[in-house]
Motif scaffolding. Structure first.
Motif, PDB file in Angstrom:
ATOM      1  N   GLU A 705       0.824  -1.217   0.000  1.00  0.00           N
ATOM      2  CA  GLU A 705       0.000   0.000   0.000  1.00  0.00           C
ATOM      3  C   GLU A 705       0.852   1.258   0.000  1.00  0.00           C
ATOM      4  O   GLU A 705       0.454   2.292  -0.544  1.00  0.00           O
ATOM      5  CB  GLU A 705      -0.993  -0.043   1.157  1.00  0.00           C
ATOM      6  N   ALA A 706       2.048   1.186   0.583  1.00  0.00           N
ATOM      7  CA  ALA A 706       2.970   2.337   0.506  1.00  0.00           C
ATOM      8  C   ALA A 706       3.384   2.573  -0.945  1.00  0.00           C
ATOM      9  O   ALA A 706       3.436   3.722  -1.416  1.00  0.00           O
ATOM     10  CB  ALA A 706       4.193   2.082   1.376  1.00  0.00           C
ATOM     11  N   LEU A 707       3.676   1.490  -1.678  1.00  0.00           N
ATOM     12  CA  LEU A 707       4.058   1.609  -3.101  1.00  0.00           C
ATOM     13  C   LEU A 707       2.911   2.195  -3.921  1.00  0.00           C
ATOM     14  O   LEU A 707       3.120   3.046  -4.793  1.00  0.00           O
ATOM     15  CB  LEU A 707       4.461   0.237  -3.653  1.00  0.00           C
ATOM     16  N   LYS A 708       1.667   1.758  -3.628  1.00  0.00           N
ATOM     17  CA  LYS A 708       0.504   2.293  -4.347  1.00  0.00           C
ATOM     18  C   LYS A 708       0.336   3.787  -4.064  1.00  0.00           C
ATOM     19  O   LYS A 708       0.046   4.585  -4.971  1.00  0.00           O
ATOM     20  CB  LYS A 708      -0.780   1.545  -3.947  1.00  0.00           C
ATOM     21  N   GLY A 709       0.530   4.165  -2.797  1.00  0.00           N
ATOM     22  CA  GLY A 709       0.428   5.578  -2.425  1.00  0.00           C
ATOM     23  C   GLY A 709       1.495   6.418  -3.098  1.00  0.00           C
ATOM     24  O   GLY A 709       1.217   7.505  -3.638  1.00  0.00           O
ATOM     25  N   LEU A 710       2.740   5.924  -3.102  1.00  0.00           N
ATOM     26  CA  LEU A 710       3.848   6.651  -3.749  1.00  0.00           C
ATOM     27  C   LEU A 710       3.628   6.742  -5.254  1.00  0.00           C
ATOM     28  O   LEU A 710       3.990   7.746  -5.885  1.00  0.00           O
ATOM     29  CB  LEU A 710       5.183   5.955  -3.443  1.00  0.00           C
ATOM     30  N   THR A 711       3.037   5.693  -5.838  1.00  0.00           N
ATOM     31  CA  THR A 711       2.739   5.714  -7.289  1.00  0.00           C
ATOM     32  C   THR A 711       1.791   6.864  -7.603  1.00  0.00           C
ATOM     33  O   THR A 711       2.008   7.629  -8.560  1.00  0.00           O
ATOM     34  CB  THR A 711       2.084   4.374  -7.716  1.00  0.00           C
ATOM     35  N   ASN A 712       0.753   7.003  -6.786  1.00  0.00           N
ATOM     36  CA  ASN A 712      -0.227   8.074  -6.999  1.00  0.00           C
ATOM     37  C   ASN A 712       0.425   9.447  -6.835  1.00  0.00           C
ATOM     38  O   ASN A 712       0.216  10.359  -7.642  1.00  0.00           O
ATOM     39  CB  ASN A 712      -1.390   7.918  -6.006  1.00  0.00           C
ATOM     40  N   LEU A 713       1.264   9.597  -5.802  1.00  0.00           N
ATOM     41  CA  LEU A 713       1.942  10.879  -5.569  1.00  0.00           C
ATOM     42  C   LEU A 713       2.932  11.188  -6.695  1.00  0.00           C
ATOM     43  O   LEU A 713       3.031  12.323  -7.158  1.00  0.00           O
ATOM     44  CB  LEU A 713       2.681  10.861  -4.224  1.00  0.00           C
ATOM     45  N   ALA A 714       3.668  10.152  -7.137  1.00  0.00           N
ATOM     46  CA  ALA A 714       4.677  10.343  -8.190  1.00  0.00           C
ATOM     47  C   ALA A 714       4.035  10.749  -9.514  1.00  0.00           C
ATOM     48  O   ALA A 714       4.667  11.416 -10.341  1.00  0.00           O
ATOM     49  CB  ALA A 714       5.496   9.063  -8.372  1.00  0.00           C
ATOM     50  N   GLY A 715       2.784  10.348  -9.706  1.00  0.00           N
ATOM     51  CA  GLY A 715       2.094  10.716 -10.944  1.00  0.00           C
ATOM     52  C   GLY A 715       1.499  12.107 -10.893  1.00  0.00           C
ATOM     53  O   GLY A 715       0.934  12.594 -11.875  1.00  0.00           O
ATOM     54  N   PHE A 716       1.647  12.769  -9.744  1.00  0.00           N
ATOM     55  CA  PHE A 716       0.958  14.049  -9.551  1.00  0.00           C
ATOM     56  C   PHE A 716       1.791  15.262  -9.966  1.00  0.00           C
ATOM     57  O   PHE A 716       1.303  16.154 -10.621  1.00  0.00           O
ATOM     58  CB  PHE A 716       0.546  14.173  -8.080  1.00  0.00           C
ATOM     59  N   SER A 717       3.076  15.305  -9.561  1.00  0.00           N
ATOM     60  CA  SER A 717       3.901  16.471  -9.926  1.00  0.00           C
ATOM     61  C   SER A 717       5.384  16.126  -9.863  1.00  0.00           C
ATOM     62  O   SER A 717       5.796  15.214  -9.158  1.00  0.00           O
ATOM     63  CB  SER A 717       3.617  17.652  -8.989  1.00  0.00           C
ATOM     64  N   GLU A 718       6.172  16.918 -10.586  1.00  0.00           N
ATOM     65  CA  GLU A 718       7.632  16.729 -10.610  1.00  0.00           C
ATOM     66  C   GLU A 718       8.221  16.977  -9.216  1.00  0.00           C
ATOM     67  O   GLU A 718       9.133  16.272  -8.782  1.00  0.00           O
ATOM     68  CB  GLU A 718       8.243  17.690 -11.636  1.00  0.00           C
ATOM     69  N   LYS A 719       7.691  17.997  -8.508  1.00  0.00           N
ATOM     70  CA  LYS A 719       8.205  18.315  -7.167  1.00  0.00           C
ATOM     71  C   LYS A 719       8.029  17.135  -6.216  1.00  0.00           C
ATOM     72  O   LYS A 719       8.895  16.851  -5.393  1.00  0.00           O
ATOM     73  CB  LYS A 719       7.488  19.545  -6.601  1.00  0.00           C
ATOM     74  N   LEU A 720       6.898  16.427  -6.350  1.00  0.00           N
ATOM     75  CA  LEU A 720       6.674  15.260  -5.493  1.00  0.00           C
ATOM     76  C   LEU A 720       7.613  14.118  -5.862  1.00  0.00           C
ATOM     77  O   LEU A 720       8.097  13.397  -4.993  1.00  0.00           O
ATOM     78  CB  LEU A 720       5.218  14.796  -5.597  1.00  0.00           C
ATOM     79  N   ARG A 721       7.879  13.980  -7.175  1.00  0.00           N
ATOM     80  CA  ARG A 721       8.833  12.924  -7.603  1.00  0.00           C
ATOM     81  C   ARG A 721      10.217  13.202  -7.019  1.00  0.00           C
ATOM     82  O   ARG A 721      10.882  12.292  -6.525  1.00  0.00           O
ATOM     83  CB  ARG A 721       8.891  12.866  -9.135  1.00  0.00           C
ATOM     84  N   VAL A 722      10.624  14.471  -7.067  1.00  0.00           N
ATOM     85  CA  VAL A 722      11.939  14.852  -6.512  1.00  0.00           C
ATOM     86  C   VAL A 722      11.966  14.581  -5.009  1.00  0.00           C
ATOM     87  O   VAL A 722      12.969  14.084  -4.465  1.00  0.00           O
ATOM     88  CB  VAL A 722      12.231  16.344  -6.816  1.00  0.00           C
ATOM     89  N   LYS A 723      10.872  14.890  -4.317  1.00  0.00           N
ATOM     90  CA  LYS A 723      10.795  14.657  -2.869  1.00  0.00           C
ATOM     91  C   LYS A 723      10.929  13.162  -2.549  1.00  0.00           C
ATOM     92  O   LYS A 723      11.629  12.778  -1.602  1.00  0.00           O
ATOM     93  CB  LYS A 723       9.455  15.193  -2.347  1.00  0.00           C
ATOM     94  N   ILE A 724      10.286  12.314  -3.351  1.00  0.00           N
ATOM     95  CA  ILE A 724      10.367  10.851  -3.150  1.00  0.00           C
ATOM     96  C   ILE A 724      11.820  10.392  -3.296  1.00  0.00           C
ATOM     97  O   ILE A 724      12.320   9.581  -2.506  1.00  0.00           O
ATOM     98  CB  ILE A 724       9.445  10.109  -4.149  1.00  0.00           C
ATOM     99  N   LEU A 725      12.519  10.937  -4.288  1.00  0.00           N
ATOM    100  CA  LEU A 725      13.922  10.566  -4.502  1.00  0.00           C
ATOM    101  C   LEU A 725      14.797  11.069  -3.359  1.00  0.00           C
ATOM    102  O   LEU A 725      15.718  10.379  -2.919  1.00  0.00           O
ATOM    103  CB  LEU A 725      14.425  11.134  -5.834  1.00  0.00           C
ATOM    104  N   LYS A 726      14.502  12.283  -2.865  1.00  0.00           N
ATOM    105  CA  LYS A 726      15.287  12.851  -1.758  1.00  0.00           C
ATOM    106  C   LYS A 726      15.156  12.010  -0.498  1.00  0.00           C
ATOM    107  O   LYS A 726      16.073  11.960   0.322  1.00  0.00           O
ATOM    108  CB  LYS A 726      14.814  14.281  -1.458  1.00  0.00           C
ATOM    109  N   GLU A 727      13.996  11.378  -0.327  1.00  0.00           N
ATOM    110  CA  GLU A 727      13.782  10.525   0.856  1.00  0.00           C
ATOM    111  C   GLU A 727      14.409   9.138   0.675  1.00  0.00           C
ATOM    112  O   GLU A 727      14.156   8.218   1.458  1.00  0.00           O
ATOM    113  CB  GLU A 727      12.281  10.382   1.141  1.00  0.00           C
ATOM    114  N   LYS A 728      15.197   8.972  -0.404  1.00  0.00           N
ATOM    115  CA  LYS A 728      15.963   7.737  -0.665  1.00  0.00           C
ATOM    116  C   LYS A 728      15.062   6.510  -0.839  1.00  0.00           C
ATOM    117  O   LYS A 728      15.357   5.415  -0.346  1.00  0.00           O
ATOM    118  CB  LYS A 728      16.984   7.500   0.447  1.00  0.00           C
ATOM    119  N   ALA A 729      13.948   6.726  -1.539  1.00  0.00           N
ATOM    120  CA  ALA A 729      13.012   5.619  -1.757  1.00  0.00           C
ATOM    121  C   ALA A 729      13.409   4.756  -2.943  1.00  0.00           C
ATOM    122  O   ALA A 729      12.973   3.599  -3.047  1.00  0.00           O
ATOM    123  CB  ALA A 729      11.604   6.184  -1.984  1.00  0.00           C
TER     124      ALA A 729
END
Length: 902
Positions: A705-729
């Motif tokens: 469910e964490a992966l599903k949530g991150l998938t939805n967030l990653a599809g939303f904006s570039e800033k969120l994708r960068v944030k996911i990468l910064k958190e070392k995911a």
């Protein structure tokens, strides 16, 4: 990296720094310049290096360092125009306009025709004039207000208005400084001594404004601090609490702002901090301090003494508080309000004291520290009614300490004996202690054997409602001692429902005092372990409106094999109540959601009270997780503020609580529009809790469910994708793409598909020495349609963004062409479309050999068949992609034009 040859040469280091500066790499430039400064012996070269490093600091907005470096360059050459102008820019940003003006004036003298210098000179001149005007007007306003306040014959209304104007001024730095310079502090203290509510409030709030973030202004006399808290007014107590917090933050660095040279005036803040702690501890047990003041003193200790994070190693404030004030806090717990000559308290004082004891005990690092805490408690407890009440306080705080004291010889017997006393106050204190001490099954068994008949007698015989309800709660708690294990029911069938009915009756009676109604809630909290009571409760709207009981959180599934093993070894196996099955639970959840439980929980989280302990936060997280099990209910949770409320629960509290709150967040993030569920900047705070669920110690459902949530967030904006990468995911997501579990592997691939638009992710696929690209190609060849859509989508975006990957794709596995053909022939139009886009990217990759190889294979025939097909809305994307591929092949001269169907 700087080569060894360059290491010792200041000129080469300077040149290296210049290159980094021109490339925008200011950190590396500063590193080079700093090494050059250490190695340089030539005074003139050193001045140039300092000047250059000053430019770097300006870019980084580190203005104090920029001014310092520029000054060192000017010391060598007073006419260094670059250094002068850089220092001018830095000083302006630091608010030192007069000094900045002098520097730019010198620049304009050296180069009188330079337009930049002349413009800066004009602008700074205007700013200085405006500042002087403001200062003079502020001075006159402050003086005018003091004149009004000092005039005893002035109308009360005017004096109050002047006092409130002072509050506004104190919140501006210039105004606060004027008040301070005009000898305002003694006047403010006189206002406090006046005893008039409005004057005291205005003075305390003005002092708060002056002390915020300013170490040099916080040394106010202890007596005045304590005398403010001694005023019996809740509003004044809150304002004084805020003043203490401002002082504490200024001294400890809780206020992060920069305040220039004034900070240097306070050499050692630790002495002032100890003085504050001692005065707060003095207030805790001082009879002159009213209940509200005592509550705020305890709240301040709770908020500022324990470490904010367990990673911090220094718990000296906690040890200091235990040594100098533990007995005073225990004294508050031991008070019996019904007896004469007790400390003034509010209905919450003793609970706040218990929470503080819990936080202090939890902040201890080693066994000797915990033993010392226990010894002080042990020494304090004497065999009196106050001792029993103190034990109650400890049982509500650090339970282990209280539980150990209950085990002392004679304590339990004394409680049972007090229950039989004719004095009502003895009965009430003893019953409360019995309730708190029966949390452990072993203690409950002792009380069931020795105390149930006593409690029943008290319940039946007493006419005092306060004692009656406490006796009832005792029976409720003992009746639920078996938890939700149906086999360990303590009382006869139907008894718990009768007890619950009586509790609900008390709860809904507005004539009964608040504290007694709280006990009714506590009784229901225990009884709702019984599924029959749960079902009755959710159907009772008046009671449901009065409270939100937390009785529905998740349970771990017990493996059938373990049940069989337990039976074989003759161990007790918990039995489930028939009404605790899934359909009954779902029905109760729906009923609670309809009653607005989410709003009530969100308000609890938002209140951010010190009573909201980590254990309470964990309970809240468990409830939210149980509420969010059904995807259809998640919209209601979001609409009632549940999404926002979960974020602080996922970031602070116990590990179990944070995990459950993160899991509930993941469930919501997976299917909600992030803009609606987590408005504004809050959405970026959701990423870290979700990433924490990717750790290997979390269970498969949490990972998924964490992966599903991150998938939805990653599809939303570039800033969120960068944030996911910064958190070392990224490494964790890549690991789950190798997972055996089909759903987790699919979720990880979908998440990666949404992340591959980031340059950082593309670079990882370009790197040699890993199988990332090979895995993505092989996943395209799996039999699962959804997995193929995700993998082929990622591959299509990667090959479109990086042409080098088109060639690399053909080298990492020999199966690439076969898999590509299978994608293009797929019956699912979404898979087929993505496969054809990959083919187009390969044809468009500027690699003529690769394009030729594709057209010479069976792919040409596949493309032709798809491209010649009639238009079909269901497959149009694939048909158009095939035609685009054929057009590209014609442009490359690999095939001759063909006639498309009319």
């Amino acid at each position: 990296n700087i080569s060894n040859a360059v290491m010792g040469d200041p000129i080469q280091l300077k040149d290296e720094g210049n290159k980094h500066f021109q490339a925008g790499e200011t950190d590396k430039a500063i590193e080079c310049y700093t090494k050059a400064i250490k190695a340089c012996k030539d005074k003139n070269v050193l001045a140039v290096i300092y000047r250059n490093r000053s430019a770097c600091y300006l870019k980084q907005e580190s203005y104090a360092n920029a001014a310092s470096d520029a000054s060192k360059a000017i010391d060598v050459d007073a006419a260094d125009i670059k250094a002068l102008y850089r220092r001018c820019q830095a000083l302006e940003k630091l608010g030192k306009l007069d000094m900045a003006f002098k520097d730019v004036q010198r620049c304009a003298t050296i180069e009188p025709k330079n337009k930049t210098f002349l413009e800066t000179l004009r602008r700074l001149g205007a700013d200085i004039q405006a500042k002087l005007k403001t200062t003079f007007s502020t001075d006159s306003r402050v003086q005018n207000m003091f004149d009004i306040l000092l005039d005893d014959e002035m109308e009360t209304e005017k004096r109050e208005r002047a006092a409130n104007n002072l509050i506004v001024l104190s919140r501006e730095d210039a105004g606060a400084e004027r008040i301070f310079q005009n000898n305002g502090v003694p006047l403010l203290l006189n206002m406090i001594e006046s005893g008039k509510r409005e004057m005291i409030l205005a003075a305390v709030r003005t002092l708060s404004g002056m002390c915020t973030g300013h170490k040099a202004r916080v040394s106010i006399k202890n007596g005045s601090r304590q005398s403010i808290m001694a005023v019996d007014n809740e509003e004044i107590a809150l304002a004084t609490c805020n003043l203490f917090q401002c002082i504490n933050d200024s001294l400890t660095g809780g206020d992060k702002r920069e305040y220039g040279k004034e900070e240097a005036l306070v050499l050692d803040a630790s002495k002032d901090l100890k003085t504050i702690l001692l005065s707060l501890l003095e207030m805790v047990a001082n009879k002159k301090v009213p209940g509200h003041g005592r509550d705020q003193a305890l709240n301040l200790l709770s908020r500022n003494v324990p470490r904010t994070t367990k990673k911090a190693k220094d718990n000296s404030r906690t040890l200091f508080t235990i040594d100098h004030g533990l007995k005073k806090i225990l004294k508050v717990c031991g008070q019996v309000p019904e007896l004469p000559d007790q400390l003034p308290m509010t209905e919450n004082t003793q609970l706040i004291a218990s929470v503080l004891l819990d936080k202090l005990y939890d902040d201890l690092i080693c066994d000797p520290e915990r033993n010392n805490f226990r010894d002080i408690c042990d020494e304090y407890i004497k065999y009196t009614i106050h001792a029993v009440n103190t034990i109650s306080g400890l049982l509500q705080g650090p339970f282990d300490v209280g539980n150990a004291l209950v085990g002392r010889q004679g304590i339990m017997e004394m409680m049972v004996a007090l229950c039989g006393s004719e004095r009502e106050v003895d009965q009430m204190v003893a019953v409360e202690a019995l309730i708190h001490s029966s949390s452990k099954m072993s203690r409950a068994s002792f009380i069931i054997t020795n105390g149930v008949s006593l409690l029943k007698d008290i319940y039946k015989k007493t006419k005092n409602e306060k004692i009656k309800i406490r006796a009832l709660v005792g029976l409720c708690k003992l009746g639920s001692a078996g938890g939700d294990d149906y086999a360990l029911r303590q009382f006869a069938e139907g008894s718990t429902e009768k007890l619950a009915k009586q509790c609900r009756k008390w709860l809904c009676n507005p004539q009964i005092d608040t504290k007694t109604r709280k006990w009714a809630i506590e009784g229901l909290a225990y009884l709702t372990n019984d599924a029959d009571v749960k079902d009755d409760f959710v159907e009772d709207e008046p009671t449901l409106g009065k409270t939100s009981l937390l009785f529905l959180y998740e349970k771990k599934e017990i493996m059938p094999e373990l049940v069989q093993l337990a039976k074989f070894s003759k161990q007790h196996v918990p039995e489930q109540h028939p009404k605790d099955k899934k359909d009954f639970i779902d029905k109760r959840v729906k009923r609670l959601l309809k009653a607005g439980i989410t709003s009530a929980l969100a308000v609890m989280v938002k209140a951010d009270s010190t009573i909201l302990t980590n254990q309470t936060k964990e309970m809240l997280a468990r409830v939210f997780l149980a509420l969010s099990q059904d995807p259809k209910d998640r919209g209601i949770i979001v609409a009632q503020g549940g999404g926002k409320a979960l974020i602080p629960l996922a970031l602070e509290g116990t590990d179990a609580g944070k995990t459950r709150a993160s899991h509930a967040l993941a469930k919501i993030a997976a299917i909600s529009n992030p803009e609606i569920a987590f408005p504004g900047e809050r959405v970026y705070e959701v990423v870290r809790p979700l990433v924490s669920l990717l750790q290997t110690d979390k269970d498969g459902m949490q990972n998924y469910e964490a992966l599903k949530g991150l998938t939805n967030l990653a599809g939303f904006s570039e800033k969120l994708r960068v944030k996911i990468l910064k958190e070392k995911a990224l490494p964790e997501i890549e690991n789950y793409m190798f997972e055996d579990h089909d759903q987790i592997r699919q979720a990880a691939t979908e998440c990666m598909c949404n992340l591959v638009t980031c340059k950082q992710v593309q670079d990882r696929y370009l790197e040699d020495g890993n199988d990332k690209l090979k895995l993505m190609i092989l996943l395209c060849g799996e039999d699962d349609d959804n997995l193929q859509i995700a993998a082929a989508g990622a591959l299509a975006m990667l090959t479109a963004a990086e042409k080098k990957l088109c060639n690399k794709l053909t080298l990492v596995t020999t199966q690439w062409l076969e898999i590509l053909q299978r994608l293009c022939l797929h019956t699912n139009p979404n898979v087929q479309h993505r496969g054809l886009v990959i083919v187009y990217n390969l044809l468009n990759s500027d690699d003529s050999e690769l394009a030729k190889k594709l057209i010479e294979s069976e792919l040409l025939e596949i493309l032709t068949v798809i491209g010649k097909a009639e238009d079909n809305p269901r497959r149009q994307g694939a048909i158009d992609a095939a035609r685009t591929c054929l057009v590209r092949a014609m442009d490359l001269g690999l095939i001759k034009p063909f006639t498309s169907p009319s």
